[in-house]
Design an enzyme around this catalytic site. Structure first.
Site, PDB file in Angstrom:
ATOM      1  N   ARG A 137      17.098  -3.066   7.301  1.00  0.00           N
ATOM      2  CA  ARG A 137      15.824  -2.896   6.611  1.00  0.00           C
ATOM      3  C   ARG A 137      16.122  -2.581   5.154  1.00  0.00           C
ATOM      4  NH1 ARG A 137      13.679  -5.200  10.083  1.00  0.00           N
ATOM      5  NH2 ARG A 137      12.004  -4.521  11.469  1.00  0.00           N
ATOM      6  N   ASP A 197      19.500  -9.839   3.610  1.00  0.00           N
ATOM      7  CA  ASP A 197      18.434 -10.548   4.332  1.00  0.00           C
ATOM      8  C   ASP A 197      17.128  -9.769   4.254  1.00  0.00           C
ATOM      9  OD1 ASP A 197      17.392 -12.604   6.075  1.00  0.00           O
ATOM     10  OD2 ASP A 197      17.468 -11.153   7.718  1.00  0.00           O
ATOM     11  N   GLU A 239       9.278  -6.633   0.689  1.00  0.00           N
ATOM     12  CA  GLU A 239       9.257  -8.077   0.997  1.00  0.00           C
ATOM     13  C   GLU A 239       7.837  -8.627   0.887  1.00  0.00           C
ATOM     14  OE1 GLU A 239      11.075  -8.349   4.858  1.00  0.00           O
ATOM     15  OE2 GLU A 239      12.913  -7.443   4.142  1.00  0.00           O
ATOM     16  N   HIS A 243      14.588 -12.720   4.918  1.00  0.00           N
ATOM     17  CA  HIS A 243      14.420 -12.004   6.198  1.00  0.00           C
ATOM     18  C   HIS A 243      14.318 -13.000   7.368  1.00  0.00           C
ATOM     19  CE1 HIS A 243      12.712  -8.129   8.222  1.00  0.00           C
ATOM     20  NE2 HIS A 243      13.400  -8.868   9.074  1.00  0.00           N
ATOM     21  N   ARG A 288      23.264  -1.873  19.225  1.00  0.00           N
ATOM     22  CA  ARG A 288      23.430  -3.195  19.852  1.00  0.00           C
ATOM     23  C   ARG A 288      23.812  -4.249  18.815  1.00  0.00           C
ATOM     24  NH1 ARG A 288      18.734  -1.791  23.815  1.00  0.00           N
ATOM     25  NH2 ARG A 288      17.751  -1.153  21.896  1.00  0.00           N
ATOM     26  N   ILE A 289      23.086  -4.285  17.697  1.00  0.00           N
ATOM     27  CA  ILE A 289      23.346  -5.324  16.697  1.00  0.00           C
ATOM     28  C   ILE A 289      24.650  -5.023  15.950  1.00  0.00           C
ATOM     29  CG2 ILE A 289      22.488  -6.355  14.541  1.00  0.00           C
ATOM     30  CD1 ILE A 289      19.631  -6.025  15.731  1.00  0.00           C
ATOM     31  N   LEU A 345      26.207   1.652  14.581  1.00  0.00           N
ATOM     32  CA  LEU A 345      26.892   0.874  15.627  1.00  0.00           C
ATOM     33  C   LEU A 345      26.043   0.899  16.901  1.00  0.00           C
ATOM     34  CD1 LEU A 345      29.649  -0.679  15.978  1.00  0.00           C
ATOM     35  CD2 LEU A 345      30.455   1.359  17.184  1.00  0.00           C
TER      36      LEU A 345
END
Ligand code: 8YV
Length: 329
Positions: A248, A272, A277, A295, A170-171, A168
């Protein structure tokens, strides 16, 4: 002496000798400015050329500019003996060896805040898509299955669910705020409770998963969070549970996730980010209860523009007075 390429294909621009090195591909606006305004040199990708560059010029480098994806890894950092600062495009900097940077007094900046809304929007898009099977239903229409087979199967209600936010910050906070608009009950897990938070704190990732219908991974990448979501967490979510990951790939044990989805031990996933990747486990591509994105969470014109501006502002600030505007904490 070998001639090394300027950061962009503008052959009139040579290194100013300011010692700015572009590491890996970066955002086009940043790349153009690196070459035209700063005379930066790009670290060659090819092994032989890269080695020649490092042998001849590593000691000139004071500042490295990189994307969150490539970063400055342990080996490269060791070669750059006079490195003072790393300017990272992206909020995540887990590709950079932070421990070595701290030990050597190398400052690092990232691009927080400017991408929070777009990443949180993407988490909500995945949340709605995976619960309501929007992408799968779109494929259903395109294949002609609506006409051939009738109505699409019933899906899962998205409003009013219990949702767990792993991380928990900022995002994570922006995701929770959006979910309040869907009347969701928010739980979270961090290393310690967030002072003043109205959401319900759970003491571990397992306890969080056990308390909710949907788990949203918003924890920072890096050594401390590798594999935080493993089979025990996925089993707590269970066959009716869903996982969303916009953080991530490394935070989730991808093999355990694929196994849980293939065996029906998890209800679905919206992803995402991935462990390696752009490789996406092929088994996931056949599953209609999984939404796969390349992503793209921060990938809007506006946000990438803001990220580029902040990256360059950090670089200018460091060159002006040796401070970064948004150093990592
Ligand atoms: C970017 C991200 O795509 O900011 C981050 O941490 O994952 C994304 O916003 C990435 O950093 C680009 O390098």
């Amino acid at each position: 002496m070998t001639n090394f390429a300027p950061a962009a294909a503008d052959s009139t621009v040579q290194s100013t000798g300011a010692g700015i090195l572009q590491v890996g591909p970066v955002n086009p606006t940043v790349q153009a400015a690196l070459a035209s305004e700063f005379g930066a040199v790009r670290l060659p990708d090819a092994a032989g050329e890269r080695e020649a560059f490092l042998t001849e010029r590593a000691d000139e480098v004071r500042i490295a500019v990189c994307s969150g994806k490539v970063g400055v890894d342990a080996d490269l950092m060791r070669r750059l003996g006079n490195l003072e600062a790393i300017v990272n495009f992206g909020v995540g900097y887990d590709a950079t060896d932070v421990d070595q940077a701290v030990a050597r007094g190398i400052s690092i900046s990232n691009t927080p805040d400017v991408l929070t809304d777009c990443v949180a929007d993407t988490a909500l898009a995945l949340y709605l898509d995976v619960l309501r099977r929007i992408s799968a239903a779109d494929r259903y229409v395109r294949r002609g299955d609506w006409e051939a087979q009738g109505n699409f199967p019933l899906t899962v209600r998205a409003s009013g669910k219990k949702v767990g936010i792993l991380g928990l910050g900022r995002i994570g906070g922006a995701i929770a705020h959006r979910l309040e608009g869907f009347d969701c009950e928010i739980h979270y897990h961090n290393r310690s409770p967030v002072e003043g938070s109205v959401y319900t704190y759970q003491h571990s990732a397992e306890e969080l998963a056990g308390a909710v219908d949907v788990l949203v991974v918003a924890a920072a990448g890096g050594p401390a969070s590798v594999g935080l979501v493993g089979s025990s967490v996925l089993d707590e979510l269970g066959p009716e549970g869903h996982l969303i990951n916009i953080a991530r790939g490394s935070v989730v044990d991808e093999d355990a996730l694929v196994a849980a989805l293939l065996e029906g031990r998890l209800g679905g996933a919206g992803l995402d980010v991935f462990a390696d990747e752009p490789r996406v486990p092929s088994a996931l591509k056949d599953l209609d209860n999984v939404v796969l994105l390349p992503h793209l969470a921060s990938g809007t014109v506006e946000t990438r523009g803001d990220m580029a501006e902040l990256t360059l502002a950090n670089l200018r600030s460091y060159l002006d007075d040796g401070t970064l505007l948004t150093p990592i904490s």
